[in-house]
Every structure is written in C-alpha cells, then in structure tokens.
Motif scaffolding. Structure first.
Motif, short mmCIF file in Angstrom:
data_model
loop_
_atom_site.label_atom_id
_atom_site.label_comp_id
_atom_site.label_asym_id
_atom_site.label_seq_id
_atom_site.Cartn_x
_atom_site.Cartn_y
_atom_site.Cartn_z
N MET A 1 -3.26 78.49 -37.44
CA MET A 1 -4.24 78.84 -36.44
C MET A 1 -4.97 80.11 -36.88
SD MET A 1 -4.81 76.80 -34.01
CE MET A 1 -4.92 76.49 -32.31
N GLY A 2 -5.80 80.62 -36.00
CA GLY A 2 -6.56 81.82 -36.32
C GLY A 2 -5.78 83.08 -36.03
N GLU A 90 -14.82 81.41 -32.22
CA GLU A 90 -13.90 81.06 -33.29
C GLU A 90 -12.90 79.99 -32.84
OE1 GLU A 90 -12.22 84.37 -35.42
OE2 GLU A 90 -14.19 85.31 -35.63
N THR A 91 -12.47 80.04 -31.59
CA THR A 91 -11.56 79.02 -31.06
C THR A 91 -12.26 77.67 -31.04
OG1 THR A 91 -10.40 80.66 -29.73
CG2 THR A 91 -10.16 78.36 -29.06
N GLU A 93 -14.75 76.69 -32.95
CA GLU A 93 -14.92 76.25 -34.34
C GLU A 93 -13.63 75.65 -34.89
OE1 GLU A 93 -16.43 79.75 -36.27
OE2 GLU A 93 -18.44 79.48 -35.40
N GLN A 94 -12.50 76.28 -34.58
CA GLN A 94 -11.21 75.75 -35.02
C GLN A 94 -10.96 74.37 -34.43
OE1 GLN A 94 -8.46 78.69 -33.68
NE2 GLN A 94 -8.67 79.98 -35.49
N ARG A 95 -11.22 74.23 -33.15
CA ARG A 95 -11.00 72.93 -32.49
C ARG A 95 -11.92 71.87 -33.07
NH1 ARG A 95 -7.30 74.69 -29.53
NH2 ARG A 95 -7.38 75.87 -27.61
N GLU A 97 -13.18 71.74 -36.08
CA GLU A 97 -12.68 71.38 -37.41
C GLU A 97 -11.59 70.32 -37.31
OE1 GLU A 97 -11.53 74.56 -40.07
OE2 GLU A 97 -13.23 75.77 -39.40
#
Length: 109
Positions: A1-2, A90-91, A93-95, A97
């Motif tokens: 995770m980030g 950023e959260t 963007e992670q999801r 991806e």
C-alpha cells in the motif's frame, strides 16, 4: 500500500467532508453519508474519526456562530486540508490501479 494509513470509514468521512464543503458539521456529515451509502452511522463513531483525521492533519475545524436553535451551542465545521486532498488523491489512484489490473475473467461466475 501507500505511505498513508487510511481506513475505509476514514476515507468515506474525508470524501463526505469534501462534498459538503462549508456545511460539513456532525449531523450534516451523518445525513450525507446515510443518504448516499444507505448505511447507518453513529455520532460517536463519526466524532472519533473526525478527531483522528484532524490529529493526522487531514482535516481542520472551527466553530461557527452560536444559534438560538441549538440553545446557544456552536457547530464545529470541518474542512479538508491540502494534505487531506493529497491523501485522498493518492488513495484513489491506488484503488484505480488495482481496478485496472483486474483481468476480465475475475468477474465471471
């Protein structure tokens, strides 16, 4: 995770505060979440998360004016900070991806 540790409920609260902008106070946040997500939210759980998000620097708050309707009590209004916006972005963007990496067959029965 980030590098940010953001739980699901924390993320939902941050998003809801951002949606409400200048009208983000306890009951308004609960009403918005319950209407959009069709799930019950307790004031105690919300207050705990709002304090935690403020302590992490994702939210800031200030008191509004006292009103007769509230018996002279002032509402505490919350707003998302620049840091909070960065964390949400950023959260997301992670999801995305992860969603974009799903093969088509993952959803077939």
């Amino acid at each position: 995770m980030g590098k940010y540790n953001l739980g699901e409920f924390e993320e939902i609260v941050l998003l809801t505060v951002a949606i409400l902008k200048d009208e983000a106070y306890g009951i308004a946040i609960i009403d918005e979440m319950e209407n959009r997500l069709k799930r019950s939210v307790s004031i105690g759980a919300l207050q705990t998360v709002l304090r935690r998000l403020e302590k992490k620097g994702f939210l800031s708050s200030e008191f509004g004016e006292a009103t007769k309707v509230r018996g002279g009590k002032r509402k505490r209004f919350f707003s998302i900070t620049a840091y909070g916006k960065k964390v949400l972005t950023e959260t997301k963007e992670q999801r995305m991806e992860l969603w974009n990496a799903l093969p088509e067959f993952s959803f077939s029965a």
